[in-house]
Design an enzyme around this catalytic site. Structure first.
Site, PDB file in Angstrom:
ATOM      1  N   ASP A 141      15.363  87.915-118.517  1.00 17.77           N
ATOM      2  CA  ASP A 141      16.268  86.806-118.198  1.00 17.77           C
ATOM      3  C   ASP A 141      17.580  87.181-117.513  1.00 17.77           C
ATOM      4  OD1 ASP A 141      14.407  86.055-120.053  1.00 17.77           O
ATOM      5  OD2 ASP A 141      15.811  85.115-121.421  1.00 17.77           O
TER       6      ASP A 141
ATOM      7  N   TRP B   4       8.817  95.197-122.370  1.00 22.66           N
ATOM      8  CA  TRP B   4       9.896  94.557-123.122  1.00 22.66           C
ATOM      9  C   TRP B   4      10.216  95.340-124.405  1.00 22.66           C
ATOM     10  CZ3 TRP B   4      10.652  92.401-127.925  1.00 22.66           C
ATOM     11  CH2 TRP B   4      11.814  91.624-128.073  1.00 22.66           C
TER      12      TRP B   4
ATOM     13  N   TRP C 291      20.115  89.432-127.224  1.00 19.58           N
ATOM     14  CA  TRP C 291      19.282  88.566-126.396  1.00 19.58           C
ATOM     15  C   TRP C 291      20.154  87.635-125.550  1.00 19.58           C
ATOM     16  CZ3 TRP C 291      14.321  87.000-129.668  1.00 19.58           C
ATOM     17  CH2 TRP C 291      13.607  88.168-129.980  1.00 19.58           C
TER      18      TRP C 291
ATOM     19  N   ASP D  42       8.465  78.118-124.363  1.00 23.33           N
ATOM     20  CA  ASP D  42       7.891  79.383-124.808  1.00 23.33           C
ATOM     21  C   ASP D  42       6.353  79.312-124.836  1.00 23.33           C
ATOM     22  OD1 ASP D  42       8.035  81.989-125.719  1.00 23.33           O
ATOM     23  OD2 ASP D  42       8.280  81.439-127.821  1.00 23.33           O
TER      24      ASP D  42
END
Ligand SMILES: *[C@@H]1O[C@H](CO)[C@@H](O)[C@H](O)[C@H]1NC(C)=O
Ligand SMILES: *[C@@H]1O[C@H](CO)[C@@H](O)[C@H](O)[C@H]1NC(C)=O
Ligand SMILES: *[C@@H]1O[C@H](CO)[C@@H](O)[C@H](O)[C@H]1NC(C)=O
Ligand SMILES: *[C@@H]1O[C@H](CO)[C@@H](O)[C@H](O)[C@H]1NC(C)=O
Length: 582
Positions: A70, A94, A129, A286
């Site tokens: 992101d 990730w 995050w 999501d």
């Protein structure tokens, strides 16, 4: 939020990793422990491999190596654009998420800085995050972000504050965590699901001098934009009801909430309300990894958002991008009075291929975003600064493309180009009838792929094509006769022939384009592989990895495979220079 994205291109030649076999993909936030452990090998590999990396792009933002997802906290401060992003310093998958940081004076060329936010408090021990920047009065930036306070599988989420260490530094290189973090936490009383509570937006200030911010969440299957309020940006109180919610949409990641002007293309400050203002709510779902938005009204008395009548509250509704584009975020550029959209373009290659090439993820070219005159949708266009990279220009005179024709557009670097093309149709008699059950444009594009002829279409561009057309990505239009004498335009991006390598996700994407071909030209701009139809009414981003059509062996064609003629009314193409990104 963490795992998401949009389009790209790569090739993977090697089989060195074939021995790892198939990697099992879990839901969200996969952790590839065995891959993370061998980080140092990857670093050696990726630094030596950079010259033979056909899938790195020339002017999209990406770090030199490793995983990126992101875009975070975009803003402009003292004339400098800031982009933070979710980054794994240890590998191409990730994990280990920190906020990496780069700055720019033009949104095109970027300078990297040290990581801005990384785990250092109990309130973010297991990860930093996504989040957003807000300008406090006097132009002082602050950032709210999600911290992870316990390990998988719970991953309890809280919201934290950081402030710049030195406001005289336009690069904002150092950030200080507020010692009383976290500022917002899930508790039994507030009934927030701690595993689904993330991605604070830019906050906005009401006329009552109270700040508001929303956080993405869900209860069961209902997606939520939880609203919090604060007088001092430190003590935050949850409002009784969310700003907005939608049944059956699942977890809302990276929500966005912002005003748009009803009177022109200029962007407006996030706190703006008033008579010539509509509001937008965007959610990243999501469950489907698609985003959708609605246009509506922000009732400041109720502190609630109401989507306009007829809005579709799901990813079958309006989307910024009908291809790979996720976890997006806008910011208001007060120096140029525009609102700018950033979005993450996820890879379409396999995890093994990502590890092999040493990196994963790019950012879409930042787009200006504004409300269409109709008030019914947003428009997007690549920021004008990208045109600085335009080099040699090719123009084709207007010409008729008979049914079945393909013409090469030569003289530009097809692998790195900016192309603007438009078509006109004069005879609609034979247009195929649109079956009323054909309501899903993506499905329609995959059923009627580039090789399926109808009367009016497919016509458009073949990008990243090999000379013999064994490989190509087709971006095209098809016109149908709909109800009541109206014509319906379908825009498709067909990746099914994009690569001889079958390990890639080659999903075909599609969108209905709200233009009237009886009176308007059909325009298409392609930044190989971000495509903008109808002057920004529909965007489709795809990520492809040709094995033949790379470097000098990539070709560009205009085509009309329909049976009826169409007029190619203009075509300009520019070879694009490389941006300086690190
Ligand atoms: C990213 O791409 C991979 C491979 O195509 C896919 O499995 C994953 O769901 C994607 N994630 C997002 C957020 O788009
Ligand atoms: C703050 O930043 C300015 C501009 O970069 C610099 O000149 C100054 O030394 C910095 N102050 C501190 C205390 O680091
Ligand atoms: C809370 O979120 C987690 C993670 O998505 C999910 O497994 C759980 O079912 C959620 N609980 C409720 C009540 O929505
Ligand atoms: C906001 O809601 C209140 C209460 O329902 C209503 O009286 C008012 O007209 C609404 N304002 C706007 C701008 O719609």
């Amino acid at each position: 939020m963490a795992n998401h994205s949009c389009f790209s291109l790569f090739l993977l030649v090697s089989l060195l990793l074939a021995g790892h076999g198939v990697l099992h993909l879990e839901a969200s936030h996969h952790v590839y422990q065995h891959l993370l452990e061998s980080t140092s090998d990857h670093e050696t590999q990726s630094s030596s491999a950079s010259s033979s990396q056909p899938y790195r792009t020339g002017y999209h933002f990406q770090p030199p190596k490793n995983w990126m997802n992101d875009p975070n906290g975009p803003m402009i401060y003292k004339g400098i654009y800031h982009l933070f992003y979710q980054y794994n310093p240890k590998g191409a998958v990730w994990g280990n998420i920190v906020w990496a940081h780069s700055t720019s004076t033009d949104l095109i060329n970027w300078t990297p800085h040290n990581h801005a936010i990384y785990p250092s408090q109990p309130s973010d021990h297991y990860g930093c995050w996504s989040g957003s920047a807000t300008m406090l009065p006097g132009g002082k930036p602050v950032i709210l972000y999600t911290g992870i306070i316990d390990p998988k599988p719970i991953n309890t989420q809280v919201q934290n504050l950081v402030v710049p260490k030195n406001l005289s530094d336009p690069y904002l290189r150092e950030w200080i965590k507020y010692p009383n973090n976290p500022l917002m936490s899930p508790t039994v009383e507030n009934q927030i699901n701690g595993s689904s509570f993330r991605d604070p937006t830019t906050a906005w200030l009401g006329h009552d001098n109270i700040w508001r911010v929303i956080i993405g969440s869900k209860i069961h299957r209902k997606g939520l934009a939880i609203l919090y309020r604060s007088r001092d940006f430190k003590k935050w109180t949850k409002a009784k009801h969310p700003l907005h919610s939608a049944k059956n949409t699942g977890m809302w990641e990276c929500p966005d909430f912002f005003p748009v002007s009803t009177t022109g293309q200029n962007g407006i400050d996030t706190s703006m309300v008033g008579p010539n203002v509509k509001h937008v709510v965007k959610a990243s779902l999501d469950d489907t990894k698609h985003e959708y938005y609605t246009i509506g009204t922000y009732n400041i008395t109720l502190d609630r958002y109401f989507a306009d009548k007829g809005s579709v509250e799901s990813d079958l509704g309006l989307r910024y991008d009908y291809g790979k584009f996720y976890a997006s975020k806008t910011f208001f550029d007060h120096e140029k009075n525009r609102r700018i959209l950033w979005g993450w373009i996820n890879e379409s290659s396999s995890v093994a291929d990502d590890v092999k090439k040493g990196w994963s993820g790019i950012q879409a070219i930042p787009r200006k975003i504004w409300l269409d005159k109709s008030g019914k949708q947003l428009l997007q266009w690549p920021v004008v600064e990208i045109e600085k990279l335009r080099g040699k220009q090719i123009q084709l005179p207007s010409k008729i493309l008979k049914g079945g024709s393909v013409i090469e557009v030569s003289g530009v670097t097809a692998v790195q180009a900016d192309i603007e093309i438009s078509f006109e149709i004069s005879d609609f008699k034979k247009a195929e009838i649109l079956d009323p059950s054909w309501t899903n444009p993506q499905l329609l594009c995959s059923q009627k792929s580039a090789s399926v002829k109808s009367a009016l279409g497919p016509f458009g561009l073949l990008t990243l094509a090999s000379k013999d057309l064994q490989e190509y990505t087709a971006v095209f239009f098809r016109i149908f006769k709909g109800q009541q004498g109206k014509y319906v335009v379908l825009m498709c991006s067909d990746q099914s022939r994009s690569s001889l390598n079958d390990d890639n996700d080659k999903t075909t994407y599609g969108a209905f384009l709200n233009v009237n071909p009886l009176h308007e030209k059909l325009s298409l701009r392609s930044l190989v592989m971000e495509s903008f139809g109808g002057d920004g009414k529909a965007c489709i981003t795809a990520r492809v990895y040709p094995t033949l059509a790379t470097g000098k062996d990539a070709h560009l064609y205009a085509f009309n495979y329909g049976t009826e003629k169409v007029k190619l009314s203009s075509l300009s193409a520019w070879s694009m220079k490389k941006a300086h990104i690190y």
